[in-house]
Motif scaffolding. Structure first.
Motif, PDB file in Angstrom:
ATOM      1  N   THR A   1      43.599  42.837  41.186  1.00 49.82           N
ATOM      2  CA  THR A   1      42.883  42.024  42.174  1.00 49.82           C
ATOM      3  C   THR A   1      41.526  42.626  42.501  1.00 49.82           C
ATOM      4  O   THR A   1      40.566  41.914  42.785  1.00 49.82           O
TER       5      THR A   1
ATOM      6  N   LEU B   1      41.539  27.885  44.143  1.00 47.08           N
ATOM      7  CA  LEU B   1      42.574  28.905  44.164  1.00 47.08           C
ATOM      8  C   LEU B   1      43.791  28.457  44.949  1.00 47.08           C
ATOM      9  O   LEU B   1      44.781  29.171  44.996  1.00 47.08           O
TER      10      LEU B   1
ATOM     11  N   ARG C   1      36.381  43.762  39.649  1.00 50.10           N
ATOM     12  CA  ARG C   1      35.255  42.870  39.957  1.00 50.10           C
ATOM     13  C   ARG C   1      34.497  42.424  38.721  1.00 50.10           C
ATOM     14  O   ARG C   1      33.813  41.411  38.737  1.00 50.10           O
TER      15      ARG C   1
ATOM     16  N   LYS D   1      29.913  27.227  46.545  1.00 51.67           N
ATOM     17  CA  LYS D   1      30.675  27.882  45.478  1.00 51.67           C
ATOM     18  C   LYS D   1      31.925  28.541  46.029  1.00 51.67           C
ATOM     19  O   LYS D   1      32.999  28.484  45.418  1.00 51.67           O
TER      20      LYS D   1
ATOM     21  N   LEU E   1      48.674  33.611  38.513  1.00 50.03           N
ATOM     22  CA  LEU E   1      49.231  32.273  38.419  1.00 50.03           C
ATOM     23  C   LEU E   1      50.738  32.293  38.565  1.00 50.03           C
ATOM     24  O   LEU E   1      51.326  31.435  39.209  1.00 50.03           O
TER      25      LEU E   1
ATOM     26  N   SER F   1      41.940  21.225  38.425  1.00 54.82           N
ATOM     27  CA  SER F   1      42.180  22.640  38.627  1.00 54.82           C
ATOM     28  C   SER F   1      42.911  22.884  39.941  1.00 54.82           C
ATOM     29  O   SER F   1      43.816  23.722  40.018  1.00 54.82           O
TER      30      SER F   1
ATOM     31  N   HIS G   1      46.693  24.689  40.491  1.00 65.21           N
ATOM     32  CA  HIS G   1      46.987  25.850  41.312  1.00 65.21           C
ATOM     33  C   HIS G   1      47.866  25.510  42.495  1.00 65.21           C
ATOM     34  O   HIS G   1      48.676  26.332  42.933  1.00 65.21           O
TER      35      HIS G   1
ATOM     36  N   ASN H   1      33.173  33.829  36.679  1.00 64.08           N
ATOM     37  CA  ASN H   1      32.828  33.046  37.825  1.00 64.08           C
ATOM     38  C   ASN H   1      31.585  32.234  37.607  1.00 64.08           C
ATOM     39  O   ASN H   1      31.078  32.176  36.530  1.00 64.08           O
TER      40      ASN H   1
ATOM     41  N   SER I   1      30.160  36.557  48.761  1.00 66.05           N
ATOM     42  CA  SER I   1      29.873  35.694  47.620  1.00 66.05           C
ATOM     43  C   SER I   1      31.188  35.283  47.001  1.00 66.05           C
ATOM     44  O   SER I   1      32.253  35.745  47.390  1.00 66.05           O
ATOM     45  N   VAL I   2      31.077  34.411  46.044  1.00 68.75           N
ATOM     46  CA  VAL I   2      32.295  33.852  45.473  1.00 68.75           C
ATOM     47  C   VAL I   2      33.090  34.903  44.711  1.00 68.75           C
ATOM     48  O   VAL I   2      34.277  34.754  44.480  1.00 68.75           O
ATOM     49  N   CYS I   3      32.448  35.987  44.360  1.00 65.25           N
ATOM     50  CA  CYS I   3      33.155  37.014  43.590  1.00 65.25           C
ATOM     51  C   CYS I   3      34.252  37.680  44.414  1.00 65.25           C
ATOM     52  O   CYS I   3      35.150  38.292  43.859  1.00 65.25           O
ATOM     53  N   GLU I   4      34.124  37.595  45.711  1.00 60.57           N
ATOM     54  CA  GLU I   4      35.073  38.334  46.544  1.00 60.57           C
ATOM     55  C   GLU I   4      36.261  37.484  46.977  1.00 60.57           C
ATOM     56  O   GLU I   4      37.137  37.967  47.676  1.00 60.57           O
ATOM     57  N   VAL I   5      36.250  36.253  46.592  1.00 60.89           N
ATOM     58  CA  VAL I   5      37.366  35.411  46.979  1.00 60.89           C
ATOM     59  C   VAL I   5      38.540  35.699  46.052  1.00 60.89           C
ATOM     60  O   VAL I   5      38.364  35.855  44.850  1.00 60.89           O
ATOM     61  N   ARG I   6      39.697  35.775  46.621  1.00 62.81           N
ATOM     62  CA  ARG I   6      40.886  35.976  45.808  1.00 62.81           C
ATOM     63  C   ARG I   6      41.930  34.934  46.170  1.00 62.81           C
ATOM     64  O   ARG I   6      41.902  34.352  47.247  1.00 62.81           O
ATOM     65  N   GLY I   7      42.809  34.762  45.240  1.00 59.34           N
ATOM     66  CA  GLY I   7      43.844  33.770  45.458  1.00 59.34           C
ATOM     67  C   GLY I   7      44.837  34.213  46.515  1.00 59.34           C
ATOM     68  O   GLY I   7      44.950  35.405  46.833  1.00 59.34           O
TER      69      GLY I   7
ATOM     70  N   GLN J   1      42.079  20.932  31.131  1.00 56.48           N
ATOM     71  CA  GLN J   1      40.882  21.052  31.959  1.00 56.48           C
ATOM     72  C   GLN J   1      39.668  21.416  31.120  1.00 56.48           C
ATOM     73  O   GLN J   1      38.572  20.892  31.323  1.00 56.48           O
TER      74      GLN J   1
ATOM     75  N   VAL K   1      33.984  38.970  37.350  1.00 59.07           N
ATOM     76  CA  VAL K   1      35.192  38.185  37.089  1.00 59.07           C
ATOM     77  C   VAL K   1      36.027  38.128  38.349  1.00 59.07           C
ATOM     78  O   VAL K   1      35.795  38.851  39.320  1.00 59.07           O
ATOM     79  N   LEU K   2      36.986  37.283  38.285  1.00 65.23           N
ATOM     80  CA  LEU K   2      37.881  37.088  39.408  1.00 65.23           C
ATOM     81  C   LEU K   2      39.261  36.830  38.821  1.00 65.23           C
ATOM     82  O   LEU K   2      39.476  35.850  38.115  1.00 65.23           O
ATOM     83  N   PHE K   3      40.147  37.736  39.100  1.00 70.02           N
ATOM     84  CA  PHE K   3      41.500  37.563  38.598  1.00 70.02           C
ATOM     85  C   PHE K   3      42.336  36.842  39.643  1.00 70.02           C
ATOM     86  O   PHE K   3      42.219  37.109  40.834  1.00 70.02           O
ATOM     87  N   ASN K   4      43.128  35.996  39.144  1.00 70.94           N
ATOM     88  CA  ASN K   4      43.996  35.271  40.066  1.00 70.94           C
ATOM     89  C   ASN K   4      45.367  35.148  39.424  1.00 70.94           C
ATOM     90  O   ASN K   4      45.489  34.757  38.271  1.00 70.94           O
TER      91      ASN K   4
ATOM     92  N   LYS L   1      35.683  27.540  45.073  1.00 71.30           N
ATOM     93  CA  LYS L   1      36.613  28.513  44.520  1.00 71.30           C
ATOM     94  C   LYS L   1      37.858  28.616  45.381  1.00 71.30           C
ATOM     95  O   LYS L   1      38.990  28.684  44.865  1.00 71.30           O
TER      96      LYS L   1
END
Lengths: 884, 144
Positions: free
Chosen positions: B77, A38, B80, A30, B92, A79, A83, B8, A217-223, B115, B87-90, A34
């Motif tokens: 950013t 991203l 959470r 995951k 664009l 996706s 991005h 997520n 976890s995937v929640c901590e990944v940021r773009g 998508q 959630v995860l903000f990104n 992600k």
């Protein structure tokens, strides 16, 4: 450009803990997805080790494959494209995966291990060090052969970041890592991190710093953009921050890979594949133009391929590499086939009264990845009469047997009372399709059907049938070891079991086992083979089957084998969906007299057809068991004598009146050569004498039905039938002919009898046939010093409705009939659980029973029959004096 | 400025929550308060506004002042969860005017809707399409 996240935590899965590792793996997938989504173009799986490094710590991180990613996120590519466009990353750039090792060091000796000669470190793309004290930090900055110095800023930094050391590290090209997940996870960590990291950023002035996620976890990944912005919180300028996740990472990777793959960091050593001729005319520089300094050589995933494989919607995994197109062994276990347990399917099916088909695809894991075309579908088609199918309660019990694949087939126990003649019909249809790639293929189908009389809530006797179909694909090697139940040998089997109604007025526990081992070698093209042998147990006074001899002698047994199904009017067998191309279908229909009702057949086939289908229809209709077996066996099987199809059927249906036929006899096909296969001695044990007591056919003599089997049936014998006829009454208390006939469906056309099918494998769990009571009232039999007491539960019955009698001075018989409540036409039945109808239980009394003094009483629904014992005379002993 | 919200993993198709302007702005404000305190929140509140939310494509447009955008951005950013949903903000796109923002938002929204259609497949209902059109219309009339 491209953005990198060089710290995706990889949790070690040694020792492999399946639950943890799979969970960790899905979490990792995951995160990777992600990160990919991203806009990252490269990641590194980070493995952290503590303590002394050992050989175990060699890189064992499996890189993810495109297929596994696509499986988790099928629409990844669109996706990703979106991005990447927004980030300005070219779409075509590959997604790279690296491996990274982080060594935690807290003393000098450990840091000494971080030298260029360490073979363990060479197995990783990137090596990082996490110092825990000043000495190790200084060493890491000045000497250690590492790429990254990772500092855990979320805790108190246990050393001082001294400027000279930091400068020395920068000079050597070592990077400092800041993991941003601490910023996101927790407020407290955030405070600590920012203050600590700010110091580092100050000393380095933003140079040689990389940002990584270290996301648990995937929640901590940021773009990437967001990470760069977060870095500005630490005092980095925007450009430096962007460089920290892109440019710095790239140069770090280039250096690291250079060290890994190059000799003296200059000369690349590559394995030249011998298959590619060296083209001297081609300028070598052509290759160099395509040179990608940051390709690790493997684990690069191209987005094009992603889109391609996505469009093809195929799960074929591709591992694409940017430069070195080595074929990477796909070490992901995704190729494993799934073996679906059929239990669930049958359970769900069992809830519905109309079970027509339960199709479950079963795929077996095979040693090779290419066996995907091997699939076996198991069709369980318990079908019942349509008339009955709507209303009858069906109970399905599943058993688990054995280690190989198992089919649990639900059989319907149907009860029907008809005022007309009592007809017992059991039909079992077993279809097998064997599709084998290999010649060596053995399908053993053993069907075990156990009928057990169970009591419903009302303690009224009810039928529950347990039908267990155990299909096993046994691949028997030349060694003939049957133990090789190889999943690799795949068969697709369609097994449909059709229990058809049983109707019997008399119920008793029955143990019937017929073991017939039939090995049929090449089938002729005839679709229907005339039965070679007819056994009629009516005249089975001398039915001795010598299995020791290589032929079976069935004396005085007339077995009616009908190539056609004569019983179709009784049994809707049309439900058999067997489409067998190029199959020679053989139908063997056995007519088994009712009493015989026990037939456990072990049939081992060897046939040379492409597909094997075995239809076993054991139908007992009007005192007949008709067994239809359609078998198509792949030709390849012929060659191998060891292949076996063993089908053990034990349909037990006995109508009380039908009478006198005890002992069912399976008949092998005449034309076919039947070879006896080794039958284990156990099976011999299972062969039971047929007792025909209480049967109306006078000529039937139970003793004569005994079959004697040699220990082995030689393989050369043309036909080996080992019928286990109905239980030996002398040994087994339970009379086979007794049937439970409570049937709530009185108005059904088909009389239903409690059908007991016990399909047991040849390998044969030794089933004490006596222990299985089919149906009827539950009875306790107690032996005291004075006599025997039978206590039967007959709730709801008046004593006038129960008849207790003794037949032949030997068999105690309890017969009863529960009257059906008067039924109004306009009544609606919401629940019909109580049973009604006739039943009978029979017990062979021991020799010392005093028949003339049997008493019976009834109280509170318990019928107690007392049979006193004869006083046994003590043998008189007279001692004689010896003179002389 | 736009933020792409990616509720997520768990919710691939079915969303546990429906994102609205209200709950997004609430979550962001809380984050600002935690990370930058009362002063930070107060100084950014004047300009902070969630202009647009598309619950289908999970796209939103957030307005912030030029002075404070980095602060707000990093606060976003560090968001959470909205409610109980992780959630995860990104980000664009980041643009300096509403006009540029509108263009970028339209583009992203359409792409993301493509998508979405892919993901949903046949279950796409006319309702959703209509809603989507409404959202696109809304973007076009965004001002300030």
């Amino acid at each position: 450009m491209g953005f990198f996240d060089l710290n995706i935590p990889y949790t070690d899965s040694t020792p492999p803990n399946t639950a943890n590792s799979s969970a960790a793996k899905t979490a990792r997938i995951k995160i990777v997805i992600k990160a990919m989504e991203l806009g990252y173009t490269g990641i590194a799986y980070n493995r952290t080790i503590k303590g002394v490094m050992s050989d175990r710590d060699r890189c064992s991180i499996p890189l993810l494959t495109l297929s596994s990613l696509l499986k988790a996120a099928p629409f990844l590519s669109s996706s990703v494209n979106l991005h990447r466009d927004l980030l300005g990353v070219p779409r075509s750039s590959p997604f790279r995966q690296y491996t990274r090792l982080t060594v935690c060091v807290d003393n000098a000796s450990q840091s000494q291990a971080l030298n260029s000669g360490n073979p363990v470190l060479k197995t990783y793309d990137i090596v990082a060090v996490r110092p825990f004290n000043q000495i190790t930090f200084d060493h890491a900055c000045e000497k250690a052969e590492v790429d990254i110095i990772s500092i855990d800023f979320s805790d108190r930094v246990p050393f001082r970041l001294k400027l000279p050391m930091v400068k020395a590290a920068i000079k050597r090209g070592v990077y400092f890592e800041i993991a941003y997940s601490g910023l996101i996870v927790d407020v407290q960590l955030r405070r600590q991190m920012i203050s600590n990291a700010k110091l580092l950023v100050d000393w380095t002035r933003g140079k040689n710093v990389i940002f990584t996620s270290a996301a648990p976890s995937v929640c901590e990944v940021r773009g990437p953009n967001d990470v760069a912005n977060l870095a500005s919180l630490l005092g980095l300028s925007v450009e430096r921050a962007k460089a920290a996740i892109s440019k710095n990472c790239r140069s770090l990777l280039a250096a690291a890979l250079r060290r890994k793959h190059f000799f003296k960091e200059v000369i690349r050593v590559e394995a030249v594949s011998s298959s590619v001729p060296f083209d001297s005319g081609k300028p070598l520089s052509a290759d160099w133009l395509k040179w990608d300094p940051i390709s690790s050589g493997e684990g690069d995933l191209l987005l094009d391929d992603m889109a391609k494989s996505f469009s093809a919607s195929s799960n074929v995994s591709k591992t694409v590499k940017a430069i070195d197109f080595d074929s990477v062994v796909d070490n992901m276990p995704s190729h494993g086939f799934q073996v679906k347990d059929l239990i669930s399917g049958t359970k769900t099916a069992s809830l519905s009264p109309t079970l027509l088909s339960t199709n479950e695809p079963v795929e077996f894991s095979t040693t090779t990845n290419q066996t995907s075309e091997k699939s076996s579908t198991l069709n369980l088609l318990p079908e019942t009469d349509k008339a009955l199918s709507d209303d009858r309660p069906s109970e399905h019990l599943t058993f688990i047997f054995g280690d190989s694949q198992k089919l649990y087939m639900a059989n319907d126990a149907t009860k029907a009372l008809t005022d007309s003649e009592e007809v017992v019909t059991n039909s079992t249809t077993t279809k097998e399709e064997l599709e084998t790639q290999n010649d060596s293929h053995v399908a053993c189908v053993s069907l075990e059907t156990e009928g057990q009389g169970l009591q419903s809530e009302n303690s009224s006797p009810s039928y529950e049938q347990n039908t267990v179909l155990v299909n096993e694909d046994v691949r028997i090697e030349a060694s003939g070891n049957e133990q090789n139940v190889a999943l690799g040998s795949l068969t697709s089997q369609d097994v449909s079991v059709m229990p058809i109604e049983n109707e019997a007025s008399q119920t008793s526990a029955m143990d019937i086992e017929l073991n017939a081992a039939i090995e049929i070698s090449p089938p002729s093209e005839d679709n229907s083979l005339p039965p070679t042998q007819n056994k009629d147990t009516n005249s089975s006074k001398e039915s001795h089957v010598d299995l020791g001899a290589q032929s079976i002698k069935v004396d005085d047994e007339a077995v009616h084998m009908d190539t056609e199904m004569t019983h179709q009017e009784n049994t809707p067998l049309s439900t058999n969906n067997v489409s067998l191309p190029e199959n020679i279908s053989e139908r063997i229909s056995w007519r088994v007299p009712e009493d015989a009702a026990v037939s456990a057949d072990q049939i081992s086939f060897q046939q040379s057809d492409d597909e094997v289908r075995v239809k076993n229809d054991s139908l007992v209709a009007n005192n007949e068991n008709q067994v239809e077996a359609v078998m198509n066996i792949p030709p390849s099987v012929l060659s191998d004598p060891w292949h076996e199809n063993a089908i053990v059927r034990e349909p037990t249906t006995l109508p009380g009146d039908a009478g006198g036929l005890a002992g069912s006899n399976p008949c092998p096909n005449s034309d076919e050569e039947m070879k006896a296969i080794d039958i284990s001695s156990r099976t011999i044990d299972e062969i039971q004498e047929v007792s025909s007591e209480g049967q109306k056919h006078g000529e039937h003599d139970s003793k004569s039905n005994e079959l004697t089997l040699g220990q082995h049936i030689s393989a050369n014998s043309e036909m080996a039938l080992i019928p286990n006829l109905l239980g030996n009454l002398r040994n087994t208390i339970i009379d086979p002919s007794s049937l439970d006939a409570f049937d709530p469906f009185k108005n059904m056309d088909y009389p239903s009898v409690a059908t007991m099918l016990e399909l047991s494998r040849l390998r044969g769990d030794q089933i004490n046939s006596a222990a299985i009571a089919i149906a009827g009232p539950r009875v306790d039999w107690k032996e005291t010093s004075e006599g025997h007491m039978f206590m039967a539960e007959v709730p709801g019955l008046k004593k006038e409705e129960i008849k207790v009698q003794i037949e032949d001075n030997r068999v105690l018989q309890i017969i009863g009939e529960k009257k059906v409540d008067k039924e109004e036409k306009n009544d609606t039945w919401h629940c019909v659980e109580r049973s009604s109808g006739k039943f009978s239980r029979r017990f062979r009394l021991p020799d010392n029973a005093k028949i003339s003094h049997v008493k019976a009483s009834m109280e509170n629904g318990i019928l107690t029959v007392t049979v006193p014992k004869l006083e046994t005379k003590k043998p008189e002993i007279i001692s004689v004096h010896i003179s002389g | 400025m736009e933020v792409f919200l990616d509720p997520n993993k768990e919710n691939v198709v079915d969303d546990p929550i429906v994102i609205t302007q209200f709950n997004i702005s609430k979550a962001i404000k809380e984050s600002i308060l935690v990370n930058f305190g009362e002063c930070g929140l107060a100084s950014s509140l004047g300009s902070f506004q969630v202009k647009y939310v598309n619950p289908i494509t999970k796209l939103c447009v957030i307005r912030a002042s030029r002075e404070d955008y980095q602060k707000i951005w990093s606060a976003i950013t560090m968001v959470r969860s909205i409610g109980n949903c992780p959630v995860l903000f990104n980000l664009l796109d980041l643009s300096g005017s509403i006009k540029a923002c509108k263009n970028a938002a339209l583009k992203c929204d359409e792409l993301k809707f493509e998508q979405y259609k892919l993901m949903v497949g046949a279950r796409l209902s006319a309702d959703v399409t209509q809603q989507m059109q409404n959202c696109l219309e809304k973007i076009k009339i965004l001002e300030h």
